[in-house]
Design a protein around this motif. Structure first.
Motif, short mmCIF file in Angstrom:
data_model
loop_
_atom_site.label_atom_id
_atom_site.label_comp_id
_atom_site.label_asym_id
_atom_site.label_seq_id
_atom_site.Cartn_x
_atom_site.Cartn_y
_atom_site.Cartn_z
N LYS A 1 50.34 41.07 31.08
CA LYS A 1 49.45 40.86 32.24
C LYS A 1 47.99 41.00 31.85
CE LYS A 1 52.76 42.00 35.87
NZ LYS A 1 53.15 42.96 36.91
N LYS A 2 47.70 41.95 30.95
CA LYS A 2 46.32 42.10 30.45
C LYS A 2 45.90 40.88 29.64
CE LYS A 2 45.96 47.12 30.15
NZ LYS A 2 45.85 48.28 29.24
N LYS B 1 44.96 37.84 31.81
CA LYS B 1 43.64 37.99 32.47
C LYS B 1 42.49 37.60 31.55
CE LYS B 1 45.05 41.52 35.75
NZ LYS B 1 44.93 42.92 36.16
N SER C 1 42.34 30.70 34.49
CA SER C 1 43.61 30.33 35.13
C SER C 1 44.02 28.89 34.86
CB SER C 1 43.54 30.59 36.64
OG SER C 1 42.50 29.82 37.21
N LYS D 1 46.20 28.51 31.07
CA LYS D 1 47.26 29.49 30.87
C LYS D 1 47.96 29.35 29.51
CE LYS D 1 48.44 29.84 35.74
NZ LYS D 1 49.49 29.62 36.73
N SER E 1 47.47 31.52 26.33
CA SER E 1 48.09 32.84 26.13
C SER E 1 49.47 32.75 25.48
CB SER E 1 48.19 33.58 27.46
OG SER E 1 49.07 32.90 28.35
#
Length: 196
Positions: free
Chosen positions: A30-31, A34, A38, A41, A44
């Motif tokens: 979750k970190k 962030k 957005s 995505k 990540s």
């Protein structure tokens, strides 16, 4: 050059039925998410795959790839493309100590072939195999990015540099006996300073 069996998707019989991040890794994931906008995505994907692989004893099952895809809401093919392209991801089980020998030109010129031969003879392995006790697996990789300290071997997440047959043999014996080992250059030099 042979291809590593670790890049072949593991048989269905050893694939887990499900995969989820544990609570610690879920918080880490979750970190990470962030950190990215957005609308990007998929940026990540690599760190999330690394977390998943670490949680699953060094390899990525199909359910982990599916989980990462759902977690960041991107098509599964985007995650699979990255998992199959980069050498740091293993798609089938590896040993407790996954040995990856760099075979790019600087390492080859400084003796990486003898490092591979030593591992093969010591453990009775071929590239892409795991010892019967599950302790060691052997792979070859292209460029670990430490050319000035060639030859270089990566074992799990650690790099061991300035190796020769004697220092690699000692390192492998220490790992087998669960002794603490020195990460980085195995010579007396620090970092990549000139050899004295």
């Amino acid at each position: 050059m042979s291809t590593s069996k670790f890049k072949i998707i593991a048989e269905e019989t050893i694939q887990p039925l499900a995969f989820n991040f544990n609570s610690e890794n879920l918080a880490r994931a979750k970190k990470i998410i962030k950190m990215y906008p957005s609308n990007f995505k998929e940026s990540s994907i690599m760190p999330l795959l690394s977390i998943a692989q670490s949680q699953n004893h060094g390899w990525l099952p199909k359910k982990a790839i599916e989980y990462v895809s759902n977690f960041i809401e991107v098509p599964e093919i985007k995650v699979l493309e990255i998992a199959t392209f980069y050498s740091m991801y293993n798609l089938s089980p590896v040993g407790k100590f996954h040995i990856e020998v760099c075979t790019t030109t600087p390492c080859m010129l400084r003796g990486s072939d003898s490092m591979i031969d030593l591992c093969k003879k010591k453990f009775g392995l071929k590239i892409g195999e795991i010892t019967e006790d599950g302790l060691f697996s052997l792979g070859r990789v292209e460029c670990l990015g430490a050319c000035v300290n060639a030859p270089v071997v990566k074992i799990n997440e650690n790099y061991y540099e300035d190796l020769d047959s004697e220092s690699l043999n000692k390192l492998l014996d220490s790992l087998k006996m669960n002794k603490k080992v020195k990460v980085g250059p195995q010579s007396k030099r620090k970092g990549s300073e000139p050899v004295k």
